[in-house]
Design a protein around this motif. Sequence first.
Motif, PDB file in Angstrom:
ATOM      1  N   UNK A 161       0.834  -1.208   0.000  1.00 47.52           N
ATOM      2  CA  UNK A 161       0.000   0.000   0.000  1.00 47.52           C
ATOM      3  C   UNK A 161       0.866   1.254   0.000  1.00 47.52           C
ATOM      4  N   UNK A 162       1.958   1.234   0.750  1.00 50.47           N
ATOM      5  CA  UNK A 162       2.871   2.384   0.739  1.00 50.47           C
ATOM      6  C   UNK A 162       3.412   2.579  -0.676  1.00 50.47           C
ATOM      7  N   UNK A 163       3.838   1.473  -1.287  1.00 53.31           N
ATOM      8  CA  UNK A 163       4.384   1.535  -2.644  1.00 53.31           C
ATOM      9  C   UNK A 163       3.362   2.101  -3.633  1.00 53.31           C
ATOM     10  N   UNK A 164       2.149   1.573  -3.582  1.00 55.67           N
ATOM     11  CA  UNK A 164       1.106   2.027  -4.511  1.00 55.67           C
ATOM     12  C   UNK A 164       0.752   3.487  -4.238  1.00 55.67           C
ATOM     13  N   UNK A 165       0.706   3.857  -2.975  1.00 60.51           N
ATOM     14  CA  UNK A 165       0.366   5.239  -2.619  1.00 60.51           C
ATOM     15  C   UNK A 165       1.357   6.221  -3.222  1.00 60.51           C
ATOM     16  N   UNK A 169       0.816   8.719  -7.182  1.00 57.87           N
ATOM     17  CA  UNK A 169       0.916  10.179  -7.241  1.00 57.87           C
ATOM     18  C   UNK A 169       1.787  10.674  -8.391  1.00 57.87           C
ATOM     19  N   UNK A 170       2.369   9.780  -9.134  1.00 53.89           N
ATOM     20  CA  UNK A 170       3.101  10.201 -10.328  1.00 53.89           C
ATOM     21  C   UNK A 170       4.576  10.443 -10.088  1.00 53.89           C
ATOM     22  N   UNK A 327      10.986  -0.766  -4.135  1.00 53.97           N
ATOM     23  CA  UNK A 327       9.677  -1.306  -4.543  1.00 53.97           C
ATOM     24  C   UNK A 327       8.957  -0.344  -5.488  1.00 53.97           C
ATOM     25  N   UNK A 328       9.106   0.974  -5.258  1.00 55.32           N
ATOM     26  CA  UNK A 328       8.415   1.898  -6.181  1.00 55.32           C
ATOM     27  C   UNK A 328       8.983   1.765  -7.596  1.00 55.32           C
ATOM     28  N   UNK A 344      -4.317   8.708 -18.767  1.00 59.15           N
ATOM     29  CA  UNK A 344      -4.984   9.488 -17.709  1.00 59.15           C
ATOM     30  C   UNK A 344      -5.687   8.631 -16.666  1.00 59.15           C
ATOM     31  N   UNK A 345      -5.201   7.421 -16.465  1.00 58.98           N
ATOM     32  CA  UNK A 345      -5.817   6.583 -15.435  1.00 58.98           C
ATOM     33  C   UNK A 345      -4.757   6.063 -14.482  1.00 58.98           C
ATOM     34  N   UNK A 346      -3.781   6.877 -14.176  1.00 63.34           N
ATOM     35  CA  UNK A 346      -2.650   6.399 -13.398  1.00 63.34           C
ATOM     36  C   UNK A 346      -3.072   5.776 -12.065  1.00 63.34           C
ATOM     37  N   UNK A 347      -4.005   6.441 -11.378  1.00 63.26           N
ATOM     38  CA  UNK A 347      -4.424   5.933 -10.075  1.00 63.26           C
ATOM     39  C   UNK A 347      -4.971   4.508 -10.196  1.00 63.26           C
ATOM     40  N   UNK A 348      -5.929   4.339 -11.100  1.00 61.59           N
ATOM     41  CA  UNK A 348      -6.547   3.017 -11.267  1.00 61.59           C
ATOM     42  C   UNK A 348      -5.514   1.980 -11.717  1.00 61.59           C
TER      43      UNK A 348
END
Length: 475
Positions: A161-165, A169-170, A327-328, A344-348
């Motif tokens: 979750x830390x990695x994805x968070x 954010x780009x 990991x990032x 434009x769907x980076x979050x998903x």
Amino acid sequence: MNMAVAKHEKWSSGFTFLLAAIGSAVGLGNIWRFPYVVGENGGGAFVLLYIGMVILFGIPVVMTELLIGRRYQMSPVNSLAHIGQDKPARRLWNALGWSYVLVPIGILSFYGVVAGWTLNYVVKMGSGALTGVDATTVENTFNGMMSDPVVMIFWQTVAMLITMGIVARGVKGGLEKAVEILMPALFIILLVLVAYALYAGDTSKAMDFLFVPDFSKLTGRSVLEAAGQAFFSLSLGSGAIMTYGAYLTKDISIPKMSCGVAFADTLVALLAGLAIFPIVFAHGLDPQAGPGLVFVTLPVVFDGMPFGQLFGILFFLLITFAAVTSTISLLEPMVSYLEERVPHMRLKMTFLAGAVTWAVGVLAALSLNVMSDVKPLGFIQRFADKGVFDLLDYFSANVFMLLNGLMIAFFAGWVMKRTALLEELGLEDSGLFKFWRLLIKVVVPIGVGLIFINFVTEGWLMDSLEGLFNGAMAG
Ligand code: TRP
């Protein structure tokens, strides 16, 4: 092929790129693996050999991956598809691009589990669970974590979750912000730990061990071991460096950046040795303790030292920061590809890639305890004792990583146009350029090829060579 894809964000400066690339390279390979591989290979002479391998194999391949990434500024899949489209064996280069985004996902699935252990140990150290206890308790603590699926998956989930968070954010808002905080913190903690170890540990023994070369301890195996370690430590063949190269602006010198990354990565590995060996020697411990060193030996040692708990916390924070900045960079290659597919769907896309990786990682975590009887490739004798965790490590962090490195050097050396190479590297057609090209054309493919053959044949190559050598000596 859809080439009209969204443009990726770029690094704000060469310096932030350096922080991110060093963050990717610096990981468990430096802090945990390098010291014990040095231990197993007799110390100082191996350190020199390693530095030689970084220069001969490491820097040239870092340059190659960065220049391929930056050529079309896309994910490895589309960069290689683009460069390879009008070349012979186009399909092969397409496949190589895919391998460059799938290998990091394979590595991340089990690396995320290990990152979870380090997070767990920061908390264990902080809560005093490893303070004032005997060696058996420390060992039981580690075994307890390994055998508890709930605890392990909980911490793996936190790490993912830390990695994805961060990745969601780009480049500028996520990756850069994270490395701007974590990397300076990592360097400071490392220097504090080195100072502490030199003060409280057996400095002269550690110095002798790390820096006084005894060449009689080197074997043919050490040469391959050093080259393999250089490759792994620089995150080569596994997507990160190529993807980070795609976010470099054209004004930045790839040769300079490559030297910077290699220099810092090696420095951190040596400093990690200086943080660990003085303590190991002061307690009369074996420098070859191997994998258990970090999670069992060191906590026991810290416990017996002044301010041990504080330095124990710092040590596990150091590893955690090193793990997260890696990991990032393991998630980014796949996310950058998915962004090209679905702009434009980076979050998903981040959560999609992260969730799949997480799920595979859960299987890896379970394979260490409740699923330890499951051997997915058990029908093949050589894999009969390997669970999911071991298989992921074997194929992604070894087999395909090495194959990728070998192929990428071959591709840049033999397939890409010389003018394109000159342009990206910003070098004149100089002696330096010719030397680099010779390395990636001949030296790297043969060298990495030998490491690869030796690895998949479980040392057969080296054994035969040593047999021949000894035979010749005896004769
Ligand atoms: N270089 C990392 C280390 O030393 C390991 C690694 C290999 C890696 N390939 C990678 C990390 C790709 C991030 C991305 O621990």
